[in-house]
Design a protein around this motif. Structure first.
Motif, mmCIF file in Angstrom:
data_model
loop_
_atom_site.group_PDB
_atom_site.id
_atom_site.type_symbol
_atom_site.label_atom_id
_atom_site.label_comp_id
_atom_site.label_asym_id
_atom_site.label_seq_id
_atom_site.Cartn_x
_atom_site.Cartn_y
_atom_site.Cartn_z
ATOM 1 N N LEU A 1 -21.459 -20.255 24.365
ATOM 2 C CA LEU A 1 -21.729 -19.991 22.946
ATOM 3 C C LEU A 1 -22.266 -18.579 22.692
ATOM 4 C CD1 LEU A 1 -23.158 -23.422 21.727
ATOM 5 C CD2 LEU A 1 -20.931 -22.395 21.206
ATOM 6 N N PRO A 2 -23.307 -18.136 23.418
ATOM 7 C CA PRO A 2 -23.771 -16.753 23.170
ATOM 8 C C PRO A 2 -22.748 -15.702 23.579
ATOM 9 C CG PRO A 2 -24.986 -17.763 24.975
ATOM 10 C CD PRO A 2 -24.223 -18.850 24.326
ATOM 11 N N LEU A 3 -21.957 -15.988 24.641
ATOM 12 C CA LEU A 3 -20.912 -15.047 25.038
ATOM 13 C C LEU A 3 -19.830 -14.967 23.966
ATOM 14 C CD1 LEU A 3 -20.476 -15.859 28.837
ATOM 15 C CD2 LEU A 3 -21.634 -13.895 27.806
ATOM 16 N N LEU A 4 -19.508 -16.111 23.358
ATOM 17 C CA LEU A 4 -18.519 -16.130 22.293
ATOM 18 C C LEU A 4 -19.012 -15.334 21.084
ATOM 19 C CD1 LEU A 4 -15.811 -17.218 21.265
ATOM 20 C CD2 LEU A 4 -17.022 -19.248 20.461
ATOM 21 N N ALA A 5 -20.291 -15.510 20.739
ATOM 22 C CA ALA A 5 -20.857 -14.755 19.615
ATOM 23 C C ALA A 5 -20.839 -13.259 19.899
ATOM 24 C CB ALA A 5 -22.289 -15.226 19.343
ATOM 25 N N SER B 1 -18.748 -11.720 21.842
ATOM 26 C CA SER B 1 -17.357 -11.265 21.806
ATOM 27 C C SER B 1 -16.856 -11.106 20.382
ATOM 28 C CB SER B 1 -16.478 -12.258 22.572
ATOM 29 O OG SER B 1 -15.121 -11.891 22.493
ATOM 30 N N VAL B 2 -17.193 -12.041 19.492
ATOM 31 C CA VAL B 2 -16.729 -11.990 18.106
ATOM 32 C C VAL B 2 -17.271 -10.755 17.397
ATOM 33 C CG1 VAL B 2 -16.902 -13.117 15.863
ATOM 34 C CG2 VAL B 2 -16.368 -14.469 17.915
ATOM 35 N N PHE B 3 -18.556 -10.450 17.645
ATOM 36 C CA PHE B 3 -19.181 -9.319 16.970
ATOM 37 C C PHE B 3 -19.120 -8.039 17.809
ATOM 38 C CE2 PHE B 3 -21.094 -13.000 14.923
ATOM 39 C CZ PHE B 3 -20.999 -12.650 13.584
ATOM 40 N N ARG B 4 -18.341 -8.096 18.898
ATOM 41 C CA ARG B 4 -18.093 -6.926 19.745
ATOM 42 C C ARG B 4 -19.389 -6.305 20.273
ATOM 43 N NH1 ARG B 4 -13.251 -3.844 16.315
ATOM 44 N NH2 ARG B 4 -11.798 -5.635 16.330
ATOM 45 N N VAL B 5 -20.267 -7.176 20.720
ATOM 46 C CA VAL B 5 -21.511 -6.722 21.341
ATOM 47 C C VAL B 5 -21.238 -6.484 22.821
ATOM 48 C CG1 VAL B 5 -23.906 -7.290 21.852
ATOM 49 C CG2 VAL B 5 -22.883 -8.015 19.688
ATOM 50 N N ASP B 6 -21.467 -5.276 23.271
ATOM 51 C CA ASP B 6 -21.166 -4.917 24.658
ATOM 52 C C ASP B 6 -22.311 -5.372 25.572
ATOM 53 O OD1 ASP B 6 -19.989 -3.903 26.886
ATOM 54 O OD2 ASP B 6 -20.559 -1.818 26.501
ATOM 55 N N ALA B 7 -22.339 -6.676 25.823
ATOM 56 C CA ALA B 7 -23.405 -7.206 26.671
ATOM 57 C C ALA B 7 -22.895 -8.263 27.640
ATOM 58 C CB ALA B 7 -24.515 -7.795 25.809
ATOM 59 N N LEU B 8 -21.586 -8.385 27.782
ATOM 60 C CA LEU B 8 -21.026 -9.443 28.622
ATOM 61 C C LEU B 8 -21.424 -9.257 30.085
ATOM 62 C CD1 LEU B 8 -17.446 -9.834 27.085
ATOM 63 C CD2 LEU B 8 -19.514 -11.157 26.622
#
Length: 273
Positions: free
Chosen positions: A16-20, A22-29
């Motif tokens: 869920l947090p990884l999906l969020a 990815s959707v908002f293009r947060v470079d934290a994967l």
């Protein structure tokens, strides 16, 4: 009982947090995956070690493992506080062991009143809870004391020049360190009912422990951590006095020596302020 379905559902909590992100293009994967992997490795190693210790049922093995955990905690405090290992290793050890002996002894006595023996089910969790909870406030408090020696040593010499003894002059820096050790405990007690603060109580209730017992244990652990933190800082700072001041009441150079990383961080913080 752990099942494959439970493990699969648990994966949703990280998806869920990884999906969020990815959707908002947060470079934290990569950072999230790295942190998650470290957590799995550390919890896996710790869980395996504690599992075999509990299965063995040997108090001596529990004591050895507890000592190893305490040493690791001491090293963590020194690293986080950016202290000189040569100057502060013994004071931090003294503070940690005295605090654990006093507060852990009181918790053991309370446990003994409940007609329970000393075993891995009691010794290891209590040592881990106390020492682990002391790391951040103890490191912050000692860091304040350490920074005070460097940036406020002129006040120390001013007090000496006006007739104060060495102990009286150092009491100001010790006072600031103790104040920093009191703040986390007071904050935790004042916000105990809100959100996830009483996490132990909620966990114990989910595991079937009666609500009064769970609430009592939560308050008991919070007070034990609070007392252990303050006691450890007092003992550590008091012990460090003989290592930071020479026979002529002068602050030793190695007691205020920073490495290049610490110096750079200090300069950046001063510029930000």
């Amino acid at each position: 009982m752990i099942t494959m379905l439970g493990i699969g559902l648990m994966a949703i909590l990280i998806i869920l947090p990884l999906l969020a992100a990815s959707v908002f293009r947060v470079d934290a994967l990569k950072t999230v995956f790295a942190a998650f992997a470290k957590m799995l490795v550390r919890v896996g190693v710790l869980g395996a070690a504690v599992y075999y210790l509990v299965e063995a049922g040997s108090v001596w093995l529990d004591v050895v493992f507890a000592l190893v955990f305490i040493v690791y905690t001491i090293i963590t405090v020194i690293v986080q506080a950016k202290l000189s290992v040569r100057t502060y290793l013994l004071p931090v050890c003294a503070g940690m062991f005295v605090a654990l002996l006093v507060t852990g002894g009181l918790l053991y006595f309370i446990n003994h009143l409940a007609d329970r023996g000393l075993s891995g089910h009691f010794l290891l969790p209590v040592i881990a809870l106390l020492s682990g909870s002391m790391v951040e406030p103890m490191a912050h408090s000692l860091s304040v004391y350490y920074m005070g020696l460097r940036h406020h040593n002129h006040l120390y010499y001013y007090l000496l020049g006006n007739g104060a003894t060495r102990s009286e002059a150092l009491n100001y820096l010790m006072k600031r360190a103790i104040e920093k050790s009191l703040v986390p405990g007071m904050r935790q007690m004042s916000g105990l009912v809100v959100g996830c603060s009483p996490v132990l109580m909620w966990t114990m209730i989910m595991c079937g422990v009666p609500v009064p017992d769970a609430a009592f244990f939560q308050v008991l652990i919070v007070l034990a951590v609070f007392a252990a933190t303050v006691l450890s800082v007092v003992v550590a700072v008091w012990t460090a006095r003989r290592y930071v001041v020479d026979g002529y009441a002068r602050i030793k150079s190695e007691a205020v020596k920073f490495d290049s990383v610490t110096e750079q961080n200090t300069e950046n913080n001063e510029q930000n302020i």
